[in-house]
Design an enzyme around this catalytic site. Structure first.
Site, mmCIF file in Angstrom:
data_model
loop_
_atom_site.group_PDB
_atom_site.id
_atom_site.type_symbol
_atom_site.label_atom_id
_atom_site.label_comp_id
_atom_site.label_asym_id
_atom_site.label_seq_id
_atom_site.Cartn_x
_atom_site.Cartn_y
_atom_site.Cartn_z
ATOM 1 N N ASP A 31 19.857 29.200 -5.842
ATOM 2 C CA ASP A 31 20.929 29.088 -4.847
ATOM 3 C C ASP A 31 21.659 30.434 -4.772
ATOM 4 O O ASP A 31 21.983 31.048 -5.795
ATOM 5 C CB ASP A 31 21.905 27.971 -5.231
ATOM 6 N N ILE A 32 21.927 30.862 -3.544
ATOM 7 C CA ILE A 32 22.553 32.176 -3.338
ATOM 8 C C ILE A 32 23.996 32.199 -3.864
ATOM 9 O O ILE A 32 24.531 33.266 -4.175
ATOM 10 C CB ILE A 32 22.489 32.541 -1.832
ATOM 11 N N ASN A 88 22.804 16.464 -0.831
ATOM 12 C CA ASN A 88 23.893 16.250 0.119
ATOM 13 C C ASN A 88 23.301 15.885 1.481
ATOM 14 O O ASN A 88 22.342 16.506 1.934
ATOM 15 C CB ASN A 88 24.738 17.521 0.242
ATOM 16 N N GLY A 94 28.471 16.759 2.642
ATOM 17 C CA GLY A 94 28.647 18.175 2.325
ATOM 18 C C GLY A 94 27.425 19.019 2.615
ATOM 19 O O GLY A 94 27.298 20.138 2.117
ATOM 20 N N GLN A 95 26.520 18.503 3.442
ATOM 21 C CA GLN A 95 25.306 19.258 3.747
ATOM 22 C C GLN A 95 25.623 20.399 4.707
ATOM 23 O O GLN A 95 26.229 20.173 5.763
ATOM 24 C CB GLN A 95 24.241 18.334 4.361
ATOM 25 N N HIS A 101 17.100 19.379 0.794
ATOM 26 C CA HIS A 101 16.943 20.140 -0.458
ATOM 27 C C HIS A 101 17.604 19.387 -1.592
ATOM 28 O O HIS A 101 18.586 18.675 -1.400
ATOM 29 C CB HIS A 101 17.534 21.544 -0.321
ATOM 30 N N HIS A 103 19.537 20.042 -5.039
ATOM 31 C CA HIS A 103 20.194 20.970 -5.946
ATOM 32 C C HIS A 103 19.832 20.551 -7.374
ATOM 33 O O HIS A 103 19.948 19.362 -7.719
ATOM 34 C CB HIS A 103 21.717 20.872 -5.823
HETATM 35 P P1 AMP Z 1 24.211 22.014 0.982
HETATM 36 O O1 AMP Z 1 25.660 22.359 1.139
HETATM 37 O O2 AMP Z 1 23.929 20.835 0.110
HETATM 38 O O3 AMP Z 1 23.523 21.942 2.325
HETATM 39 O O4 AMP Z 1 23.575 23.213 0.162
HETATM 40 C C1 AMP Z 1 23.152 24.389 0.761
HETATM 41 C C2 AMP Z 1 23.057 25.411 -0.332
HETATM 42 O O5 AMP Z 1 22.252 26.450 0.119
HETATM 43 C C3 AMP Z 1 24.385 26.012 -0.758
HETATM 44 O O6 AMP Z 1 24.593 25.776 -2.144
HETATM 45 C C4 AMP Z 1 24.225 27.500 -0.438
HETATM 46 O O7 AMP Z 1 24.817 28.321 -1.410
HETATM 47 C C5 AMP Z 1 22.706 27.643 -0.422
HETATM 48 N N1 AMP Z 1 22.178 28.692 0.417
HETATM 49 C C6 AMP Z 1 22.507 28.988 1.684
HETATM 50 N N2 AMP Z 1 21.764 30.002 2.144
HETATM 51 C C7 AMP Z 1 20.924 30.342 1.138
HETATM 52 C C8 AMP Z 1 19.911 31.329 0.974
HETATM 53 N N3 AMP Z 1 19.594 32.178 1.962
HETATM 54 N N4 AMP Z 1 19.259 31.412 -0.204
HETATM 55 C C9 AMP Z 1 19.576 30.554 -1.208
HETATM 56 N N5 AMP Z 1 20.515 29.612 -1.118
HETATM 57 C C10 AMP Z 1 21.182 29.509 0.032
#
Ligand code: AMP
Ligand code: ZN
Length: 115
Positions: A31-32, A88, A94-95, A101, A103
């Site tokens: 995760d970024i 999520n 919270g998506q 995906h 987590h």
């Molecule tokens: P959600 O809020 O459950 O949709 O989670 C999306 C997740 O994706 C968040 O934790 C972000 O930090 C992560 N995210 C968004 N863009 C990227 C990316 N380019 N590479 C890795 N993680 C990302």
């Protein structure tokens, strides 16, 4: 492949990432914005927007992801102490990225309930 989907682009390697795990159907990458010492995202390579968009055709894929996750956790050294797996779904869930995906969070104690 969904146009303008960041996780489709990562899964197809159009956008490079550190690949934590990959097979024919699944990819895992960091995760970024990590929320824990270990924070990995596990995605199907095929675009599915969220859990509500899954159907019975996806049962094998969904089961596969659930069995891959503990292997990734073991690889990252968090399987013994435990970890949290979160999906999520839509706005109230919270998506923020609309490619389903999982987590995988570990390396610290997780509180409950989530915020
Ligand atoms: P959600 O809020 O459950 O949709 O989670 C999306 C997740 O994706 C968040 O934790 C972000 O930090 C992560 N995210 C968004 N863009 C990227 C990316 N380019 N590479 C890795 N993680 C990302
Ligand atoms: Zn996608």
């Amino acid at each position: 492949m969904q146009q303008d989907c960041i996780f489709c682009k990562i899964a197809s390697k159009e956008i490079p990432t550190k690949i934590i795990y990959e097979d024919e159907h699944v990819m895992a990458f960091p995760d970024i914005k990590p929320a824990a010492p270990v924070h990995v995202l596990v995605v199907p390579k095929r675009h599915i927007a969220n859990l509500c968009e899954t159907c019975s055709d996806d049962i094998t894929l969904l089961g596969h992801i659930m069995t891959v996750i503990p292997k990734i956790a073991a690889q990252l050294g968090v399987a013994d102490d435990g970890f949290r797996t979160v999906v999520n779904t839509k706005d109230n869930g919270g998506q923020t990225v609309h490619h389903i995906h999982w987590h995988v969070l570990g390396g610290r104690f997780m509180t409950w309930p989530p915020g």
